[in-house]
Write an enzyme that holds these catalytic residues in place. Structure first.
Site, PDB file in Angstrom:
ATOM      1  N   THR A  72       0.839  -1.204   0.000  1.00  0.00           N
ATOM      2  CA  THR A  72       0.000   0.000   0.000  1.00  0.00           C
ATOM      3  C   THR A  72       0.873   1.252   0.000  1.00  0.00           C
ATOM      4  O   THR A  72       0.638   2.192  -0.769  1.00  0.00           O
ATOM      5  CB  THR A  72      -0.938  -0.009   1.233  1.00  0.00           C
ATOM      6  OG1 THR A  72      -1.706  -1.217   1.197  1.00  0.00           O
ATOM      7  CG2 THR A  72      -1.851   1.195   1.261  1.00  0.00           C
ATOM      8  N   GLN A 179       1.332  -9.096  -6.176  1.00  0.00           N
ATOM      9  CA  GLN A 179       0.928 -10.508  -6.303  1.00  0.00           C
ATOM     10  C   GLN A 179       1.916 -11.324  -7.129  1.00  0.00           C
ATOM     11  O   GLN A 179       1.829 -12.558  -7.143  1.00  0.00           O
ATOM     12  CB  GLN A 179      -0.465 -10.600  -6.954  1.00  0.00           C
ATOM     13  CG  GLN A 179      -1.596 -10.116  -6.086  1.00  0.00           C
ATOM     14  CD  GLN A 179      -1.878 -11.030  -4.900  1.00  0.00           C
ATOM     15  OE1 GLN A 179      -1.511 -12.209  -4.881  1.00  0.00           O
ATOM     16  NE2 GLN A 179      -2.531 -10.498  -3.887  1.00  0.00           N
ATOM     17  N   SER A 199       5.429  -6.394  -1.776  1.00  0.00           N
ATOM     18  CA  SER A 199       5.019  -6.583  -0.381  1.00  0.00           C
ATOM     19  C   SER A 199       5.490  -7.946   0.115  1.00  0.00           C
ATOM     20  O   SER A 199       5.208  -8.976  -0.511  1.00  0.00           O
ATOM     21  CB  SER A 199       3.493  -6.501  -0.297  1.00  0.00           C
ATOM     22  OG  SER A 199       3.082  -6.803   1.015  1.00  0.00           O
ATOM     23  N   HIS A 201       4.697  -9.864   2.747  1.00  0.00           N
ATOM     24  CA  HIS A 201       3.834 -10.904   3.338  1.00  0.00           C
ATOM     25  C   HIS A 201       3.136 -11.779   2.304  1.00  0.00           C
ATOM     26  O   HIS A 201       2.496 -12.760   2.649  1.00  0.00           O
ATOM     27  CB  HIS A 201       2.845 -10.294   4.342  1.00  0.00           C
ATOM     28  CG  HIS A 201       1.700  -9.531   3.757  1.00  0.00           C
ATOM     29  ND1 HIS A 201       0.455 -10.099   3.595  1.00  0.00           N
ATOM     30  CD2 HIS A 201       1.596  -8.258   3.312  1.00  0.00           C
ATOM     31  CE1 HIS A 201      -0.375  -9.182   3.081  1.00  0.00           C
ATOM     32  NE2 HIS A 201       0.303  -8.060   2.903  1.00  0.00           N
ATOM     33  N   CYS A 325      -9.137  -7.502   1.747  1.00  0.00           N
ATOM     34  CA  CYS A 325      -9.605  -6.223   2.279  1.00  0.00           C
ATOM     35  C   CYS A 325     -11.109  -6.100   2.214  1.00  0.00           C
ATOM     36  O   CYS A 325     -11.727  -5.380   2.980  1.00  0.00           O
ATOM     37  CB  CYS A 325      -9.005  -5.063   1.489  1.00  0.00           C
ATOM     38  SG  CYS A 325      -7.331  -5.342   1.007  1.00  0.00           S
TER      39      CYS A 325
END
Ligand code: PLP
Length: 400
Positions: A72, A179, A199, A201, A325
């Site tokens: 983000t 992704q 990202s 995680h 989300c």
């Protein structure tokens, strides 16, 4: 059967190797990386080594790597930086209708500030063509942001072709690769992008850490002012354990990437084929250019995804409707409707994303569970239609 986790696009567990590399930086090597004594320098050296190691994994230069708090932040930072830096040249941005909210809502905010955004409509597979992009480019276009892989339907977009179209017109190009990184080969030069978001995680690294790649000579605008970390652009004491864990996790994936792609592609295709054999179940996304181990569907005859998620949860299977989300949202995913499906149809979507911690046995078990859950829910819906309306809200209340 123990819990079967098949929502790897939402997040992944930290790998043992990543955890082991992180551990010393919590206690023994806890020093502030900005300090000049040895504790501090150990942390500082670890960060700089990580910068090199990450750069190597994605074909970048270490000086093009900035550590952030995740996807983000990287998306926000890249997009807002370009808008700030180029606003005198123009205020037009091009994106797509299928971006993650980290991009979508950032663009909506920029629209409030006077920027104009053209959202390209993908075809039903989730693909955008270079011609489509070229025809949307204007003299005042300053930024193009298109994701590399979609988080709801698994489509991998043709970023090399799209970025080439942007380069021809000297327009900066950002891609949200959250992704994709560690799951398909990602090389920033081959993609031809100026900015790329990562990202940790999503690939067995810790949560709350990521990377923004920024192609030289571009530099993002200062994001946080303070102690001057990250070349004066993002102040704040660095999260050394998280950066180290992310790096270890990425390298671990890179070492087995080819084999993992082979296995996960096979399992994912098998799963898609088997579940699509159920009448009224439609696979979504591009079946050729897609993330390995990623199956996604629309299911007729069930009013809402939450009902199916709950039914599968009762059988210890963790899957989702498309985006972590918005898992509890009643609304149809903006991605599914952008692919041309109607709102009614889009309310029951299913996403199953496999990882190397799954087994073939689990894949078979999950296929059986999906089949029986769909059948059970369909007959429930038929026999108790009015009562179910109430249950959807009840289930959603619990899911929040
Ligand atoms: N972009 C995409 C495509 C994602 O799937 C996600 C996470 O779901 C994000 C951005 C946000 O990343 P993070 O959770 O690290 O902020």
């Amino acid at each position: 059967m123990n819990r079967i986790y098949m929502d790897h696009s939402a997040t992944t567990p930290v790998s043992e190797r990543a955890l082991n590399e992180m551990l010393p930086y919590f206690r023994e090597e806890f020093g502030n990386p900005s300090a000049i004594y040895s504790y501090g320098q150990t942390g500082k050296n670890a960060i700089e080594k990580c910068r090199n190691r990450i750069a190597k994994c994605i074909g970048a230069l270490p000086t093009e790597i900035y550590f952030t708090s995740g996807g983000t932040e990287s998306d926000n930072w890249a997009i807002r930086s370009v808008c700030e830096m180029k606003k005198d040249k123009g205020k037009h941005i091009i994106s797509t209708e299928i971006e993650h909210n980290a991009v979508k809502r950032t663009l909506q905010d920029l629209e409030q500030q006077g920027f104009e955004v053209t959202y390209l409509k993908p075809d039903q597979r989730g693909q955008i063509s270079a011609e489509q992009l070229e025809s949307a480019i204007r003299d005042d276009t300053i930024l193009i942001t298109v994701m590399l892989a979609n988080n709801v339907v698994g489509t991998v977009l043709d970023i090399p072709a799209l970025a080439a179209a942007a380069r021809k017109r000297r327009i900066l190009f950002h891609t949200d690769a959250v992704q994709a990184v560690a799951h398909i080969p990602v090389n920033v030069r081959k993609l031809g992008v100026d900015f790329l978001s990562i990202s940790a995680h999503k690939f067995n690294g810790p949560k709350g850490v990521g990377v923004l790649f920024c192609r030289l000579p571009n530099r993002p605008k200062p994001l946080l002012t303070g102690g001057g970390q990250e070349k004066e652009l993002r102040s704040g004491t660095e999260n050394v354990p998280a950066i180290v864990g992310m790096t270890a996790a990425l390298e671990e994936h890179m070492e087995t990437l080819e084999e993992d792609i082979t296995v996960l592609t096979e399992w994912g295709s098998y799963m898609t084929k088997k579940i699509s054999e159920i009448p009224g179940v439609h696979p979504t996304g591009d079946q050729e250019n897609r993330l390995p181990g990623f199956s996604s569907f629309l299911i007729e005859g069930i009013p809402h995804s939450v009902m199916l998620m709950n039914k599968l949860n009762e059988q210890n299977i963790c899957v989702s409707s498309g985006s972590a989300c918005s898992a509890s949202s009643k609304e149809a995913s903006h991605v599914i409707t952008a692919l041309g499906y109607d709102e009614q149809m889009a309310t029951c979507s299913l996403r199953i994303t496999l990882g190397m911690d799954n087994t073939k046995e689990e894949v078979d078990y999950a296929i059986g569970a999906v089949q029986s859950s769909i059948n059970a829910l369909r007959s429930e819906v038929k026999s108790k239609a009015p009562r179910l309306e109430g249950r959807v809200s009840e289930i959603q209340g619990q899911a929040k």
